[in-house]
Design a protein around this motif. Structure first.
Motif, PDB file in Angstrom:
ATOM      1  N   GLY A  16       0.800  -1.214   0.000  1.00 52.42           N
ATOM      2  CA  GLY A  16       0.000   0.000   0.000  1.00 52.42           C
ATOM      3  C   GLY A  16       0.833   1.265   0.000  1.00 52.42           C
ATOM      4  O   GLY A  16       2.070   1.215  -0.104  1.00 52.42           O
ATOM      5  N   SER A  17       0.139   2.389   0.131  1.00 54.95           N
ATOM      6  CA  SER A  17       0.786   3.695   0.065  1.00 54.95           C
ATOM      7  C   SER A  17       0.344   4.578   1.227  1.00 54.95           C
ATOM      8  O   SER A  17      -0.764   4.430   1.749  1.00 54.95           O
ATOM      9  CB  SER A  17       0.446   4.405  -1.249  1.00 54.95           C
ATOM     10  OG  SER A  17       0.903   3.679  -2.372  1.00 54.95           O
ATOM     11  N   LEU A  18       1.227   5.474   1.589  1.00 59.49           N
ATOM     12  CA  LEU A  18       0.919   6.525   2.553  1.00 59.49           C
ATOM     13  C   LEU A  18       1.642   7.795   2.125  1.00 59.49           C
ATOM     14  O   LEU A  18       2.700   7.710   1.495  1.00 59.49           O
ATOM     15  CB  LEU A  18       1.376   6.157   3.966  1.00 59.49           C
ATOM     16  CG  LEU A  18       0.538   5.214   4.809  1.00 59.49           C
ATOM     17  CD1 LEU A  18       1.254   4.912   6.122  1.00 59.49           C
ATOM     18  CD2 LEU A  18      -0.846   5.768   5.066  1.00 59.49           C
ATOM     19  N   ARG A  19       1.087   8.922   2.511  1.00 63.94           N
ATOM     20  CA  ARG A  19       1.751  10.189   2.276  1.00 63.94           C
ATOM     21  C   ARG A  19       1.924  10.916   3.601  1.00 63.94           C
ATOM     22  O   ARG A  19       0.944  11.235   4.266  1.00 63.94           O
ATOM     23  CB  ARG A  19       0.945  11.066   1.316  1.00 63.94           C
ATOM     24  CG  ARG A  19       1.663  12.340   0.894  1.00 63.94           C
ATOM     25  CD  ARG A  19       0.716  13.304   0.225  1.00 63.94           C
ATOM     26  NE  ARG A  19       1.400  14.361  -0.501  1.00 63.94           N
ATOM     27  CZ  ARG A  19       0.876  15.567  -0.704  1.00 63.94           C
ATOM     28  NH1 ARG A  19      -0.329  15.850  -0.241  1.00 63.94           N
ATOM     29  NH2 ARG A  19       1.557  16.480  -1.384  1.00 63.94           N
ATOM     30  N   LEU A  20       3.159  11.124   3.970  1.00 66.04           N
ATOM     31  CA  LEU A  20       3.459  11.870   5.189  1.00 66.04           C
ATOM     32  C   LEU A  20       3.612  13.342   4.865  1.00 66.04           C
ATOM     33  O   LEU A  20       4.124  13.703   3.801  1.00 66.04           O
ATOM     34  CB  LEU A  20       4.737  11.354   5.839  1.00 66.04           C
ATOM     35  CG  LEU A  20       4.797   9.863   6.170  1.00 66.04           C
ATOM     36  CD1 LEU A  20       6.103   9.543   6.894  1.00 66.04           C
ATOM     37  CD2 LEU A  20       3.606   9.425   6.979  1.00 66.04           C
ATOM     38  N   SER A  21       3.190  14.166   5.802  1.00 63.88           N
ATOM     39  CA  SER A  21       3.336  15.619   5.660  1.00 63.88           C
ATOM     40  C   SER A  21       4.035  16.173   6.887  1.00 63.88           C
ATOM     41  O   SER A  21       3.906  15.633   7.993  1.00 63.88           O
ATOM     42  CB  SER A  21       1.964  16.278   5.523  1.00 63.88           C
ATOM     43  OG  SER A  21       1.266  15.807   4.390  1.00 63.88           O
ATOM     44  N   CYS A  22       4.752  17.245   6.675  1.00 64.28           N
ATOM     45  CA  CYS A  22       5.417  17.934   7.781  1.00 64.28           C
ATOM     46  C   CYS A  22       5.191  19.428   7.603  1.00 64.28           C
ATOM     47  O   CYS A  22       5.572  19.995   6.568  1.00 64.28           O
ATOM     48  CB  CYS A  22       6.910  17.624   7.803  1.00 64.28           C
ATOM     49  SG  CYS A  22       7.870  18.594   8.984  1.00 64.28           S
ATOM     50  N   ALA A  23       4.577  20.033   8.611  1.00 64.53           N
ATOM     51  CA  ALA A  23       4.324  21.470   8.598  1.00 64.53           C
ATOM     52  C   ALA A  23       5.373  22.158   9.462  1.00 64.53           C
ATOM     53  O   ALA A  23       5.547  21.796  10.630  1.00 64.53           O
ATOM     54  CB  ALA A  23       2.923  21.758   9.124  1.00 64.53           C
ATOM     55  N   ALA A  24       6.034  23.134   8.893  1.00 64.22           N
ATOM     56  CA  ALA A  24       7.107  23.832   9.598  1.00 64.22           C
ATOM     57  C   ALA A  24       6.685  25.247   9.956  1.00 64.22           C
ATOM     58  O   ALA A  24       5.963  25.907   9.201  1.00 64.22           O
ATOM     59  CB  ALA A  24       8.365  23.877   8.730  1.00 64.22           C
ATOM     60  N   SER A  25       7.142  25.689  11.109  1.00 71.86           N
ATOM     61  CA  SER A  25       6.938  27.079  11.523  1.00 71.86           C
ATOM     62  C   SER A  25       8.130  27.514  12.359  1.00 71.86           C
ATOM     63  O   SER A  25       8.849  26.685  12.922  1.00 71.86           O
ATOM     64  CB  SER A  25       5.637  27.235  12.306  1.00 71.86           C
ATOM     65  OG  SER A  25       5.654  26.436  13.469  1.00 71.86           O
ATOM     66  N   GLY A  26       8.353  28.815  12.395  1.00 71.62           N
ATOM     67  CA  GLY A  26       9.436  29.347  13.210  1.00 71.62           C
ATOM     68  C   GLY A  26      10.799  29.321  12.550  1.00 71.62           C
ATOM     69  O   GLY A  26      11.801  29.644  13.193  1.00 71.62           O
ATOM     70  N   ILE A  27      10.846  28.896  11.281  1.00 70.71           N
ATOM     71  CA  ILE A  27      12.113  28.886  10.547  1.00 70.71           C
ATOM     72  C   ILE A  27      11.900  29.537   9.185  1.00 70.71           C
ATOM     73  O   ILE A  27      10.765  29.638   8.708  1.00 70.71           O
ATOM     74  CB  ILE A  27      12.662  27.454  10.326  1.00 70.71           C
ATOM     75  CG1 ILE A  27      11.644  26.581   9.583  1.00 70.71           C
ATOM     76  CG2 ILE A  27      13.099  26.846  11.644  1.00 70.71           C
ATOM     77  CD1 ILE A  27      12.173  25.215   9.187  1.00 70.71           C
ATOM     78  N   ILE A  28      13.005  29.982   8.584  1.00 70.39           N
ATOM     79  CA  ILE A  28      12.933  30.459   7.205  1.00 70.39           C
ATOM     80  C   ILE A  28      12.973  29.214   6.337  1.00 70.39           C
ATOM     81  O   ILE A  28      14.040  28.724   5.963  1.00 70.39           O
ATOM     82  CB  ILE A  28      14.090  31.413   6.882  1.00 70.39           C
ATOM     83  CG1 ILE A  28      14.119  32.570   7.889  1.00 70.39           C
ATOM     84  CG2 ILE A  28      13.941  31.965   5.457  1.00 70.39           C
ATOM     85  CD1 ILE A  28      15.317  33.478   7.772  1.00 70.39           C
ATOM     86  N   LEU A  85       4.784  -0.170   0.042  1.00 66.73           N
ATOM     87  CA  LEU A  85       5.315  -0.291   1.399  1.00 66.73           C
ATOM     88  C   LEU A  85       5.557  -1.747   1.766  1.00 66.73           C
ATOM     89  O   LEU A  85       4.817  -2.654   1.365  1.00 66.73           O
ATOM     90  CB  LEU A  85       4.368   0.364   2.385  1.00 66.73           C
ATOM     91  CG  LEU A  85       4.458   1.902   2.400  1.00 66.73           C
ATOM     92  CD1 LEU A  85       3.208   2.518   3.019  1.00 66.73           C
ATOM     93  CD2 LEU A  85       5.704   2.338   3.168  1.00 66.73           C
ATOM     94  N   LYS A  86       6.615  -1.936   2.558  1.00 69.89           N
ATOM     95  CA  LYS A  86       7.014  -3.249   3.022  1.00 69.89           C
ATOM     96  C   LYS A  86       6.969  -3.266   4.548  1.00 69.89           C
ATOM     97  O   LYS A  86       7.040  -2.218   5.189  1.00 69.89           O
ATOM     98  CB  LYS A  86       8.428  -3.561   2.552  1.00 69.89           C
ATOM     99  CG  LYS A  86       8.640  -3.451   1.052  1.00 69.89           C
ATOM    100  CD  LYS A  86      10.104  -3.681   0.695  1.00 69.89           C
ATOM    101  CE  LYS A  86      10.335  -3.543  -0.799  1.00 69.89           C
ATOM    102  NZ  LYS A  86      11.768  -3.754  -1.163  1.00 69.89           N
ATOM    103  N   SER A  87       6.926  -4.452   5.112  1.00 71.03           N
ATOM    104  CA  SER A  87       6.883  -4.561   6.574  1.00 71.03           C
ATOM    105  C   SER A  87       8.117  -3.910   7.203  1.00 71.03           C
ATOM    106  O   SER A  87       8.037  -3.342   8.296  1.00 71.03           O
ATOM    107  CB  SER A  87       6.767  -6.022   6.998  1.00 71.03           C
ATOM    108  OG  SER A  87       7.846  -6.781   6.469  1.00 71.03           O
ATOM    109  N   GLU A  88       9.240  -3.963   6.502  1.00 70.68           N
ATOM    110  CA  GLU A  88      10.465  -3.373   7.043  1.00 70.68           C
ATOM    111  C   GLU A  88      10.453  -1.837   7.020  1.00 70.68           C
ATOM    112  O   GLU A  88      11.375  -1.204   7.530  1.00 70.68           O
ATOM    113  CB  GLU A  88      11.710  -3.896   6.316  1.00 70.68           C
ATOM    114  CG  GLU A  88      11.648  -3.800   4.818  1.00 70.68           C
ATOM    115  CD  GLU A  88      11.218  -5.113   4.178  1.00 70.68           C
ATOM    116  OE1 GLU A  88      10.253  -5.752   4.684  1.00 70.68           O
ATOM    117  OE2 GLU A  88      11.853  -5.501   3.160  1.00 70.68           O
TER     118      GLU A  88
END
Length: 114
Positions: A16-28, A85-88
């Motif tokens: 399967g598939s997943l999409r991770l997101s990361c929201a940043a604040s406090g930095i340029i 995706l794999k179990s590892e």
């Protein structure tokens, strides 16, 4: 105050598939190199994928061809598209920002069931 907030983790079946997101604040954001790391139980944290401020990318050999890192400087977001995706791949995934200092998010858990 610098904050990196990951989201998108969860339980997925192998293949399967997943999409991770990361929201940043406090930095340029635009001048920071960004990365995704992961840490599996009993193992050291390892680099999964990185993207520089100018958009160059690099990947761990174990995820090449399956994962894609991208960034949106206007939204101050970095993403990790994970396919086949794999179990590892099961681990806590951490967002990282690096320029003059190293910043980490708290992580998001990805569990891949076989």
């Amino acid at each position: 105050q610098v904050q990196l907030v990951e989201s998108g983790g969860g339980l997925v079946q192998a293949g399967g598939s997943l999409r991770l997101s990361c929201a940043a604040s406090g930095i340029i954001f635009s001048i920071n190199n960004m990365g995704w790391y992961r840490q599996a139980p009993g193992k050291q944290r390892e680099l999964v994928a990185g993207i520089t401020s100018d958009g160059s990318t690099n990947y761990a050999d174990s995820v090449k061809g399956r994962f894609t890192i991208s960034r949106d400087n206007a939204k101050k977001m970095v993403y990790l598209q994970m396919n086949s995706l794999k179990s590892e791949d099961t681990a806590v995934y951490y967002c990282n920002a690096f320029r003059w200092a190293n910043y980490w998010g708290k992580g998001t858990l990805v569990t891949v069931s076989s």
